[in-house]
Structures are given as C-alpha cells and as structure tokens.
Design a protein around this motif. Structure first.
Motif, PDB file in Angstrom:
ATOM      1  N   GLY A  86      -7.285   0.639   4.935  1.00 28.57           N
ATOM      2  CA  GLY A  86      -7.165   0.710   3.484  1.00 28.57           C
ATOM      3  C   GLY A  86      -5.830   0.178   3.024  1.00 28.57           C
ATOM      4  N   VAL A  87      -5.826  -0.489   1.869  1.00 28.60           N
ATOM      5  CA  VAL A  87      -4.587  -1.025   1.298  1.00 28.60           C
ATOM      6  C   VAL A  87      -4.499  -0.669  -0.177  1.00 28.60           C
ATOM      7  CG1 VAL A  87      -4.370  -2.941   2.930  1.00 28.60           C
ATOM      8  CG2 VAL A  87      -5.677  -3.268   0.829  1.00 28.60           C
ATOM      9  N   VAL A  88      -3.294  -0.364  -0.607  1.00 27.09           N
ATOM     10  CA  VAL A  88      -2.989  -0.173  -2.028  1.00 27.09           C
ATOM     11  C   VAL A  88      -1.731  -0.974  -2.315  1.00 27.09           C
ATOM     12  CG1 VAL A  88      -2.337   1.452  -3.832  1.00 27.09           C
ATOM     13  CG2 VAL A  88      -4.019   2.127  -2.097  1.00 27.09           C
ATOM     14  N   GLY A  89      -1.835  -1.948  -3.200  1.00 28.01           N
ATOM     15  CA  GLY A  89      -0.717  -2.798  -3.532  1.00 28.01           C
ATOM     16  C   GLY A  89      -0.906  -4.198  -2.980  1.00 28.01           C
ATOM     17  N   PRO A  90      -0.081  -5.100  -3.461  1.00 25.75           N
ATOM     18  CA  PRO A  90       1.036  -4.823  -4.357  1.00 25.75           C
ATOM     19  C   PRO A  90       0.607  -4.674  -5.817  1.00 25.75           C
ATOM     20  CG  PRO A  90       0.930  -7.170  -3.891  1.00 25.75           C
ATOM     21  CD  PRO A  90      -0.128  -6.523  -3.042  1.00 25.75           C
ATOM     22  N   LEU A  91       1.396  -3.925  -6.557  1.00 29.05           N
ATOM     23  CA  LEU A  91       1.340  -3.954  -8.014  1.00 29.05           C
ATOM     24  C   LEU A  91       2.197  -5.127  -8.445  1.00 29.05           C
ATOM     25  CD1 LEU A  91       0.827  -2.875 -10.881  1.00 29.05           C
ATOM     26  CD2 LEU A  91       2.747  -1.308 -10.536  1.00 29.05           C
ATOM     27  N   VAL A  92       1.574  -6.093  -9.084  1.00 31.30           N
ATOM     28  CA  VAL A  92       2.250  -7.338  -9.445  1.00 31.30           C
ATOM     29  C   VAL A  92       2.655  -7.290 -10.913  1.00 31.30           C
ATOM     30  CG1 VAL A  92       2.058  -9.844  -9.574  1.00 31.30           C
ATOM     31  CG2 VAL A  92       0.906  -8.596  -7.721  1.00 31.30           C
ATOM     32  N   LEU A  93       3.942  -7.444 -11.170  1.00 34.34           N
ATOM     33  CA  LEU A  93       4.462  -7.632 -12.522  1.00 34.34           C
ATOM     34  C   LEU A  93       4.815  -9.106 -12.629  1.00 34.34           C
ATOM     35  CD1 LEU A  93       6.795  -4.498 -12.739  1.00 34.34           C
ATOM     36  CD2 LEU A  93       4.335  -4.665 -13.171  1.00 34.34           C
ATOM     37  N   PRO A  94       3.971  -9.909 -13.272  1.00 37.56           N
ATOM     38  CA  PRO A  94       4.132 -11.366 -13.231  1.00 37.56           C
ATOM     39  C   PRO A  94       5.535 -11.822 -13.602  1.00 37.56           C
ATOM     40  CG  PRO A  94       2.024 -10.806 -14.194  1.00 37.56           C
ATOM     41  CD  PRO A  94       2.775  -9.514 -14.028  1.00 37.56           C
ATOM     42  N   GLY A  95       6.082 -12.674 -12.746  1.00 37.18           N
ATOM     43  CA  GLY A  95       7.426 -13.195 -12.969  1.00 37.18           C
ATOM     44  C   GLY A  95       8.526 -12.268 -12.521  1.00 37.18           C
ATOM     45  N   GLY A  96       8.177 -11.042 -12.115  1.00 32.88           N
ATOM     46  CA  GLY A  96       9.195 -10.080 -11.729  1.00 32.88           C
ATOM     47  C   GLY A  96       9.077  -9.588 -10.307  1.00 32.88           C
ATOM     48  N   THR A  97       7.841  -9.518  -9.773  1.00 30.07           N
ATOM     49  CA  THR A  97       7.636  -9.048  -8.403  1.00 30.07           C
ATOM     50  C   THR A  97       6.692  -9.998  -7.676  1.00 30.07           C
ATOM     51  OG1 THR A  97       5.723  -7.664  -8.959  1.00 30.07           O
ATOM     52  CG2 THR A  97       7.909  -6.660  -9.164  1.00 30.07           C
ATOM     53  N   ALA A  98       6.645  -9.841  -6.364  1.00 31.83           N
ATOM     54  CA  ALA A  98       5.823 -10.718  -5.537  1.00 31.83           C
ATOM     55  C   ALA A  98       4.350 -10.631  -5.931  1.00 31.83           C
ATOM     56  CB  ALA A  98       5.996 -10.347  -4.071  1.00 31.83           C
ATOM     57  N   CYS A  99       3.663 -11.783  -5.865  1.00 26.54           N
ATOM     58  CA  CYS A  99       2.268 -11.871  -6.271  1.00 26.54           C
ATOM     59  C   CYS A  99       1.399 -12.207  -5.057  1.00 26.54           C
ATOM     60  CB  CYS A  99       2.109 -12.926  -7.351  1.00 26.54           C
ATOM     61  SG  CYS A  99       2.392 -14.615  -6.743  1.00 26.54           S
ATOM     62  N   ALA A 100       0.124 -12.490  -5.314  1.00 31.15           N
ATOM     63  CA  ALA A 100      -0.792 -12.852  -4.236  1.00 31.15           C
ATOM     64  C   ALA A 100      -0.332 -14.127  -3.538  1.00 31.15           C
ATOM     65  CB  ALA A 100      -2.201 -13.028  -4.793  1.00 31.15           C
ATOM     66  N   GLY A 101       0.203 -15.072  -4.297  1.00 32.62           N
ATOM     67  CA  GLY A 101       0.719 -16.300  -3.688  1.00 32.62           C
ATOM     68  C   GLY A 101       1.893 -16.023  -2.764  1.00 32.62           C
ATOM     69  N   CYS A 102       2.786 -15.136  -3.198  1.00 34.22           N
ATOM     70  CA  CYS A 102       3.919 -14.753  -2.348  1.00 34.22           C
ATOM     71  C   CYS A 102       3.426 -14.084  -1.072  1.00 34.22           C
ATOM     72  CB  CYS A 102       4.846 -13.801  -3.105  1.00 34.22           C
ATOM     73  SG  CYS A 102       5.643 -14.515  -4.562  1.00 34.22           S
ATOM     74  N   LEU A 103       2.403 -13.227  -1.206  1.00 35.31           N
ATOM     75  CA  LEU A 103       1.843 -12.547  -0.046  1.00 35.31           C
ATOM     76  C   LEU A 103       1.276 -13.557   0.945  1.00 35.31           C
ATOM     77  CD1 LEU A 103       1.103  -9.800   1.232  1.00 35.31           C
ATOM     78  CD2 LEU A 103      -1.033  -9.889  -0.060  1.00 35.31           C
ATOM     79  N   THR A 104       0.573 -14.565   0.430  1.00 35.81           N
ATOM     80  CA  THR A 104       0.011 -15.599   1.300  1.00 35.81           C
ATOM     81  C   THR A 104       1.101 -16.396   1.995  1.00 35.81           C
ATOM     82  OG1 THR A 104      -1.945 -15.783  -0.128  1.00 35.81           O
ATOM     83  CG2 THR A 104      -1.480 -17.630   1.356  1.00 35.81           C
ATOM     84  N   GLU A 105       2.123 -16.784   1.247  1.00 35.43           N
ATOM     85  CA  GLU A 105       3.217 -17.558   1.835  1.00 35.43           C
ATOM     86  C   GLU A 105       3.964 -16.750   2.894  1.00 35.43           C
ATOM     87  OE1 GLU A 105       3.940 -20.629   1.429  1.00 35.43           O
ATOM     88  OE2 GLU A 105       2.627 -21.142  -0.252  1.00 35.43           O
ATOM     89  N   GLU A 106       4.169 -15.488   2.624  1.00 37.66           N
ATOM     90  CA  GLU A 106       4.893 -14.645   3.576  1.00 37.66           C
ATOM     91  C   GLU A 106       4.094 -14.482   4.867  1.00 37.66           C
ATOM     92  OE1 GLU A 106       6.081 -11.093   5.692  1.00 37.66           O
ATOM     93  OE2 GLU A 106       4.174 -11.351   4.623  1.00 37.66           O
TER      94      GLU A 106
END
Length: 416
Positions: A292-312
């Motif tokens: 099970g996963v919860v997160g990330p909560l994405v605040l656009p322009g302020g915290t990591a997003c789905a794209g950041c997760l993929t790149e990481e």
C-alpha cells in the motif's frame, strides 16, 4: 467570548496544585500552581458564561480583580480554551444543524485538540462544507476514501470511475454488496450521499424542511427520495466532462486512488499535467501486489510531482522505464488484484486522514513524500521525494529560490 476548557483534553491532578490537561505527550499541557479558588474557577469555564459573568463569579470566589481575564488569557495561550460562540456565519449555520453537527462532534473534538486557537475547530469544520474533492477510483481504496471524506463533512465529493462493480470491490465502509453488477460511478455516488452527515436524521423522520434539511449530503447530488433521472444525467455529464478535461477547476483536492494500484505506485506524469497547470493539489493512494502507498501529496510548483517521482526512480534503476511501459500496456482486465481488505482499509484511512489534514490547512507528512506498507509485516515507512531539476513542474526551481518551505513535526506542547 464564552470560554470553555476543551472537553476533549482529559484533566488529571499531577499533585495538589498542578493539573495536567491531555493524556498524550503530543498535546498534553501542565498548568500550575492552581490553588483551590482557581481550581473552582476552572470548573466555570464550560462555554455557558461570557467574560462579564465570569469576572463576577471570580470576584465572588475571592479572586482579585483581573485574575479571571489573566487566567483566560493564559489558558488560551496554552491552547486549552475553546469558544462556544466563535466563528462567522458558516460556523453559526453549522451549529444550527443539530443532526449534522451531532454526527460530526467527534471530528470537532479532534480538531479542537489539533488547533489551539479558541473557535478554530468550528471554523475548520464549517469550512469543510465549502470544499470540493474529486476521488478518481471507486475500488476498495477509492470508495472508502470518498465515503470517509463525505462523512467527515466535506461539502462535495465527486467520484470518477468506469465499468461495473465486481464482487471483490465490496468492502465495509466502501461499496456494499448491493452494488455488485451496478455501474461503479453510480454506486460510489450513492455511497457518498449515504455517508454524508445529516442524512440519518431525515431517514429517522426529521422534518425535511427544518434546520437540518440542507447539508453536505444535499451537496452530493440531491436528496435520495427527490432524485430524478435528470439529476442522474447531470451527474453523469459532469463526470464525463471532468474526465475529458482532467479535472482541476474549482477543486480543493484530487485524490488518485485507482483500482489498478500501479497508477498510484508509479503515476503517469501525463495524467497530472492538467492539475499541474491549474495548480490543483493532488494525492496518490492505492494498493498494488500487497503493498500500500499513500503519497505524495503534490502541491504544484512547490513539491515533487509524478514526473519527479519517475525521474528519481529512473535515476536509481535505468531499467525502470522499459518495465513500466510494459506493465502499463499489459492487458490485465481478467486478473483479480492483490488487494487485501485490511491493507486497503488501512491505506484508505491514512489517505483520508492526510487529505483532511490538508483541507484543514495543514501540510501532512505525505507532502512531497510517500508512505509505504507491505504485507505481511505491515511496517509503515516513508521516503522523501526530491523535486527533479529536469521535471517541468518547476518545484526544483522553487527550492533553489525563495519558494515554498515545507515543514512538519508533532505539535508537542508542555507549559509549566
């Protein structure tokens, strides 16, 4: 102001002149010294008296002039006081809806513990009625999240999904057995309406035209007996429009809780482009292969997003993109998901709690981070997701400048 010692914090005397409010270290407050007269005055702080009357009562107890105000100020500063009359029109309207407020009293008590200012709890509970949340997915996780948010007083909870409900989607707190074979979106909307506070009173025979006649349940798409085919058509049209546009307009939060948990574990950045563009906060939650996963909560322009997760993830595992493409394109319609009921319920509960914390004005621990839990040991663990400079979301640029600062931690308070 009508001061009231917060009843949610249990009181106990540590010794003769020291009293502790609250049990757990996160919210406990110690007050002292407290003499006999002051202790008796504390008993008067029950929300039924205004300050003028409290001053008179304090004087009759032998307390010097000014002591009542000083005690009220001190207790308020320590986060121990509520105000039974505080708040604006929204708070007053909620107080007048007895059936709805009775359903939410435990939530109100919890908010009074976590928010120190007098009246803050009622203000936040009333504010929930004005919010709109979209839940994308009506499986074991998504349906339970939607029902929980509706029952917690969120004014409008839209659920988007497709297809018919299979038997394995049935869950306590989620879709009922009666929904098997029905359209998921229709069954989920009915669940949301049934869960909304205030509706039980009408079902029990409350006056449909009385003070409780309108509440969050009515904002979910109309009252059960009065629903029409036109109402259903309108809701279906709204759902189709939301799917076509990607959602975002007028939403306080989007919760992505897909039946195929892969889309929460490894979300597709393309599906979030609309939310990034419109600045719509969104939270991922789901279960895939007994994890099970919860997160990330994405605040656009302020915290990591789905794209950041993929790149990481790609940076750590170069083979990840190739495998992910195969998993996303595979035909798995006939495969029953590995979604343990207890695990799904835990994920849904945590996701709903994080969502409510955010809606109430906080930044929960899922902000820019992911919480993960796996059967059979069930050890929750968290991972901070760093914004990636190559991601077009812009969060990495914010961190380099003077953008958003995200902090977290317990509300530990001890006052001597």
């Amino acid at each position: 102001m009508h001061p009231m010692v917060k009843p949610a914090l249990r009181r106990a005397w540590r010794e003769r002149q020291t009293v502790q409010f609250g049990i757990t270290p996160a919210h406990a407050v110690v007050v002292g010294p407290v003499d006999t007269a002051t202790g008796s005055f504390l008993d008067l702080l029950d929300g039924t008296r205004g300050l003028p009357l409290l001053r008179d009562e304090a004087r009759s107890m032998g307390l010097p002039d000014g002591r009542a105000d000083a005690l009220v100020d001190r207790l308020a500063a320590a986060g121990l006081l509520d105000d039974s009359t505080a708040g604006g029109r929204a708070a007053e309207a909620l107080r007048n809806r007895k059936v709805e407020l009775d359903r939410l009293r435990a939530d109100l008590a919890s908010l009074s513990v976590t928010h120190r200012e007098p009246g803050a709890a009622m203000d936040r509970l009333a504010a929930r009625r004005t919010m709109r949340v979209q839940v994308r997915g009506a499986g074991r996780v998504g349906a339970a999240v939607a029902a929980t948010l509706s029952a917690s007083g969120v004014g409008r909870v839209d659920v988007l999904d497709s297809g018919l409900t299979p038997a394995w989607d049935v869950a306590p707190g989620g879709l009922p057995v009666e929904s098997v074979g029905e359209r998921r979106d229709v069954a989920a909307r009915q669940l949301v309406r049934r869960s909304a506070p205030g509706r039980a009173g009408r079902a029990a025979g409350a006056d449909p035209g009385g003070a409780d006649a309108e509440g969050p349940g009515d904002m979910q798409g109309g009252r059960g007996p009065e629903r029409t085919e036109r109402t259903e058509r309108t809701e279906r049209a709204d759902a189709r429009a939301a799917l076509a546009s990607g959602g975002g307009a007028g939403l306080s939060l989007v919760i992505v809780a897909p039946r195929d948990g892969l889309a929460a574990y490894a979300p597709d950045p393309a599906s979030a482009e609309r939310w990034i563009a419109t600045g719509t906060p969104h939270l991922y939650a789901g279960v895939v292969e007994a994890t099970g996963v919860v997160g990330p909560l994405v605040l656009p322009g302020g915290t990591a997003c789905a794209g950041c997760l993929t790149e990481e993830r790609t940076g750590r595992d170069p083979g990840w993109p190739l495998m992910l493409a195969q998993w996303r394109s595979g035909r798995r319609a006939s495969v029953t998901p590995a979604c343990d009921l207890g695990l799904a319920t835990s994920v849904a509960g945590l996701a709903a709690a994080h969502a409510l914390s955010f809606l109430d004005g906080e930044l929960p621990a899922s902000t820019g981070a992911r919480w993960e839990i796996t059967l059979p040991l069930l050890d929750w663990r968290s991972e901070r997701i760093a914004p990636q400079p190559v991601c077009p979301c812009g969060a990495a640029g914010e961190l380099e400048g003077e953008g958003m600062v995200v902090t977290g931690g317990p509300h530990d308070t001890m006052v001597g």
